[in-house]
Design an enzyme around this catalytic site. Sequence first.
Site, PDB file in Angstrom:
ATOM      1  N   HIS A  98       0.849  -1.199   0.000  1.00 29.79           N
ATOM      2  CA  HIS A  98       0.000   0.000   0.000  1.00 29.79           C
ATOM      3  C   HIS A  98       0.884   1.248   0.000  1.00 29.79           C
ATOM      4  O   HIS A  98       1.881   1.306   0.708  1.00 29.79           O
ATOM      5  CB  HIS A  98      -0.936   0.003   1.219  1.00 29.79           C
ATOM      6  CG  HIS A  98      -2.011   1.040   1.102  1.00 29.79           C
ATOM      7  ND1 HIS A  98      -1.756   2.383   1.300  1.00 29.79           N
ATOM      8  CD2 HIS A  98      -3.314   0.941   0.767  1.00 29.79           C
ATOM      9  CE1 HIS A  98      -2.876   3.064   1.093  1.00 29.79           C
ATOM     10  NE2 HIS A  98      -3.837   2.216   0.771  1.00 29.79           N
ATOM     11  N   GLU A 170      -4.443   1.308  -7.408  1.00 31.43           N
ATOM     12  CA  GLU A 170      -4.780   2.428  -6.525  1.00 31.43           C
ATOM     13  C   GLU A 170      -3.919   3.629  -6.895  1.00 31.43           C
ATOM     14  O   GLU A 170      -2.792   3.770  -6.390  1.00 31.43           O
ATOM     15  CB  GLU A 170      -4.466   2.059  -5.064  1.00 31.43           C
ATOM     16  CG  GLU A 170      -5.399   1.066  -4.454  1.00 31.43           C
ATOM     17  CD  GLU A 170      -5.624   1.385  -2.978  1.00 31.43           C
ATOM     18  OE1 GLU A 170      -6.781   1.527  -2.590  1.00 31.43           O
ATOM     19  OE2 GLU A 170      -4.646   1.520  -2.227  1.00 31.43           O
ATOM     20  N   GLY A 176      -7.748   8.764  -0.443  1.00 22.97           N
ATOM     21  CA  GLY A 176      -8.050   9.733   0.612  1.00 22.97           C
ATOM     22  C   GLY A 176      -8.295  11.124   0.084  1.00 22.97           C
ATOM     23  O   GLY A 176      -8.148  12.112   0.820  1.00 22.97           O
TER      24      GLY A 176
END
Length: 255
Positions: A98, A170, A176
């Site tokens: 991530h 992603e 976010g």
Amino acid sequence: MNLNKKKIIIANMKMNGSLSFNESFLKNIKINFNKFKNLNIGLCLPYPYLFQAQKFLQNTNINWGGQNVAKFENGPHTGEVSAKMLQEFGAKYVIVGHSERSTAYCESDENIAAKFEKIKKYKMIPVLCVGETLIEREAGIMESVVSSQIKTIIKIFGNEIFENSIIAYEPIWAIGSDMAASPDQANKMCIFIRNLVCENKKEFKNFNIIYGGSVNPKNALQLFASESLDGVLIGRASVNFDEFSHICSRAENGK
Ligand code: PGA
């Protein structure tokens, strides 16, 4: 999205939750989520709470997992948690690579590859996150960035390692940010990733590509309509029961 295939919904709960929050959240999921027959749902919790997922979600249609893993088997690695430990708590999925980790802890693609292999070794499903920064997208080099992240794993372990695994596209700028990629951007990158991994049109068993980055109940429907996406990775919206369940309903019912 292939309509005959179960859609994948992975929740990245990040560093959120508490014993009491999780207890009511997981009980709520246990009671209300058994209506989702066409989804493979996995909740990725902070390590200390995996036992709660095991306690509340065992014998349900919902799975759980971790958000990271050590590249080592065991030994003097203070603060690390091994794949075998995650497996002991019944984890099915493990997020790896991530960007919030690779940026903050300077994780290299080689480290991520080693972690990916450990997750496979212990028969769990890696959710490998790949994606470009905004500057890289604006420079038009997003495909080469994503390609080099994936190729590091292919070079060391071969394409076959992607059997029974998930790649989550992603884009870092979408995480976010309330600026999700458009379905077209997500679609194009997912096709690119599939061609890269399944070269020569070889399809790998249970190899899936999902999209993550500001997925919410509003944009979920459009994303689920994308042919090349097998599901989504949800951050913020996954710790809000109503939003999470709304997104799952959209995936289940297509409306
Ligand atoms: P977000 O996070 O949905 O809050 O953008 C996604 C992620 O980081 O996996």
